[in-house]
Design a protein around this motif. Structure first.
Motif, short mmCIF file in Angstrom:
data_model
loop_
_atom_site.label_atom_id
_atom_site.label_comp_id
_atom_site.label_asym_id
_atom_site.label_seq_id
_atom_site.Cartn_x
_atom_site.Cartn_y
_atom_site.Cartn_z
N LEU A 183 0.84 -1.20 0.00
CA LEU A 183 0.00 0.00 0.00
C LEU A 183 0.87 1.24 0.00
CD1 LEU A 183 -2.75 -0.72 2.71
CD2 LEU A 183 -3.06 -0.69 0.22
N ARG A 184 0.49 2.20 -0.82
CA ARG A 184 1.10 3.53 -0.75
C ARG A 184 0.00 4.53 -0.42
NH1 ARG A 184 2.47 8.07 -4.08
NH2 ARG A 184 4.55 8.92 -3.59
N LEU A 185 0.10 5.12 0.75
CA LEU A 185 -0.90 6.07 1.24
C LEU A 185 -0.38 7.48 0.99
CD1 LEU A 185 -1.57 4.31 4.66
CD2 LEU A 185 -2.86 4.02 2.53
N SER A 186 -1.16 8.29 0.30
CA SER A 186 -0.74 9.65 -0.06
C SER A 186 -1.64 10.67 0.60
CB SER A 186 -0.78 9.84 -1.58
OG SER A 186 0.03 8.89 -2.23
N HIS A 187 -1.02 11.69 1.18
CA HIS A 187 -1.76 12.80 1.78
C HIS A 187 -1.02 14.08 1.45
CE1 HIS A 187 -2.60 15.50 5.36
NE2 HIS A 187 -3.76 15.39 4.75
N GLY A 188 -1.61 14.89 0.55
CA GLY A 188 -0.92 16.08 0.10
C GLY A 188 0.41 15.70 -0.53
N GLU A 189 1.50 16.28 -0.02
CA GLU A 189 2.83 16.02 -0.57
C GLU A 189 3.57 14.93 0.20
OE1 GLU A 189 4.72 19.80 -0.53
OE2 GLU A 189 3.54 20.60 -2.19
N THR A 190 2.92 14.32 1.19
CA THR A 190 3.55 13.25 1.96
C THR A 190 2.99 11.90 1.54
OG1 THR A 190 1.94 13.28 3.77
CG2 THR A 190 3.80 14.81 3.92
N SER A 191 3.75 10.85 1.84
CA SER A 191 3.28 9.51 1.47
C SER A 191 3.94 8.47 2.36
CB SER A 191 3.58 9.21 -0.01
OG SER A 191 4.93 9.53 -0.31
N PHE A 192 3.23 7.33 2.52
CA PHE A 192 3.64 6.23 3.37
C PHE A 192 3.62 4.95 2.52
CE2 PHE A 192 1.12 9.33 5.64
CZ PHE A 192 1.77 9.55 6.85
N LEU A 193 4.75 4.27 2.41
CA LEU A 193 4.81 3.02 1.65
C LEU A 193 4.90 1.86 2.64
CD1 LEU A 193 5.00 1.73 -1.19
CD2 LEU A 193 7.49 1.83 -0.94
N LEU A 194 3.89 1.00 2.62
CA LEU A 194 3.77 -0.11 3.57
C LEU A 194 3.97 -1.41 2.80
CD1 LEU A 194 0.62 1.16 5.52
CD2 LEU A 194 3.02 1.80 5.83
N MET A 195 5.03 -2.14 3.15
CA MET A 195 5.49 -3.28 2.36
C MET A 195 5.00 -4.64 2.85
SD MET A 195 7.29 -2.15 -0.21
CE MET A 195 8.16 -3.65 -0.68
N GLY A 196 4.18 -4.69 3.90
CA GLY A 196 3.77 -6.00 4.41
C GLY A 196 4.99 -6.82 4.79
N ASP A 197 5.02 -8.09 4.38
CA ASP A 197 6.18 -8.95 4.63
C ASP A 197 6.96 -9.22 3.34
OD1 ASP A 197 6.36 -9.34 7.32
OD2 ASP A 197 5.48 -11.34 7.35
#
Length: 303
Positions: A183-197
């Motif tokens: 999952l890549r969560l985007s909010h404005g100019e920031t983002s969070f990449l969640l890679m699971g396992d």
């Protein structure tokens, strides 16, 4: 080696230097907010890293007040997860995303669904390998939650946060970790990449795709062990913050010099799953991230 205490030292220094209880970093991989919205409409979102040792459990709170879990930890972690949700004022969930079916990612699903009314459960529509101990579809049906089977390529509006979904095209029956939903969560100019396992084999497929990877924050694959998080991935993501869902006591392989050196070389602020706090809030205002501890409070049972 950069351990969890290193992150807390950095946090304390930020408090002393700035006079506030948080540390802040700028956005990496800038992406414009929706031009049709005024800047103030971006609002604030928070990704809460619940520190449960070896196991993934994250709470996403969106600008429009939606609450989503990304993975649910081990069954034995449920009490701390529930305390964290209550400390954050959560009474119900708009959704639960499962990266895959292993017990340290999906073990708390049944109790979460029972105690926190949930609208939807999101899971891979392709993963036929990793769900041995839990049937998420059956649990969702019992709880009255809809099941959304992800195929990869979805762009989901979570109410001020956009979730982009990536899945490998084929099921890996040999290594179940390599079926993780990314999952890549985007909010404005920031983002969070969640890679699971995801391990190196899944990483290679992801790197060969056109999925956007540059992100302000990276949740490392497979608990920060050396079979994930290649230099090539770090070069593409260019994170400023790294979250590792493991610690030296419960999973010593999570705390290793190989990965620590890669992060240190890139000046990445790193946090492990440890400490007396319930977890860490990573708060986005749409331009920068700041990190604050989640302090325990008495829950409705007085615990």
């Amino acid at each position: 080696m950069r351990k969890g205490w290193y992150g807390w030292v950095a946090l304390l220094l930020a408090v002393l230097l700035t006079g506030c209880g948080s540390s802040a970093v700028g956005a990496a991989g800038k992406q414009p907010a929706d031009p049709s919205l005024p800047p103030e409409a971006v609002g604030t979102c928070t990704l809460t890293f619940v520190t449960i040792g070896k196991g993934d459990a994250f709470l996403l709170t969106t600008p429009q007040g939606g609450c989503y879990m990304v993975d649910t930890g081990k069954e034995k972690d449920y009490d701390q997860i529930a305390r964290t949700l209550r400390a954050k004022g959560v009474e119900r969930l708009q959704g639960i995303f499962l990266s895959h079916g292993h017990k340290d990612h999906a073990g708390g699903l049944k109790r979460l669904l029972k105690e926190f009314p949930t609208e939807r459960v999101y899971l891979s529509g392709k993963d036929t390998a990793s769900y041995h101990q839990i049937d998420p579809r059956a649990e969702a049906e019992k709880a009255g939650a809809d099941v959304v089977e992800l195929q990869g390529g979805e762009i989901l509006d979570l109410g001020g946060v956009t979730a982009a979904v990536w899945l490998p095209s084929a099921v890996d029956m040999r290594n179940e970790n390599n079926n993780s939903v990314v999952l890549r969560l985007s909010h404005g100019e920031t983002s969070f990449l969640l890679m699971g396992d995801a391990e190196l084999e899944e990483e290679a497929l992801l790197l060969a795709s056109d999925f956007p990877l540059r992100s302000t924050l990276l949740k490392l694959g497979h608990h920060g062990e050396t079979d994930a998080t290649s230099p090539a991935l770090l070069n593409r993501v260019q994170p400023q913050i790294a979250l590792i869902t493991g610690n030296a006591e419960e999973n010593p392989d999570s705390v290793n010099e190989t990965i620590a050196a890669r992060l240190r070389q890139r000046d990445v602020m790193t946090y492990y799953s440890e400490g007396e706090e319930l977890g860490l809030d990573v708060i986005s205002d749409g331009e920068t991230l700041r990190v604050e501890p989640v302090v325990p409070v008495k829950d409705i049972h007085g615990k």
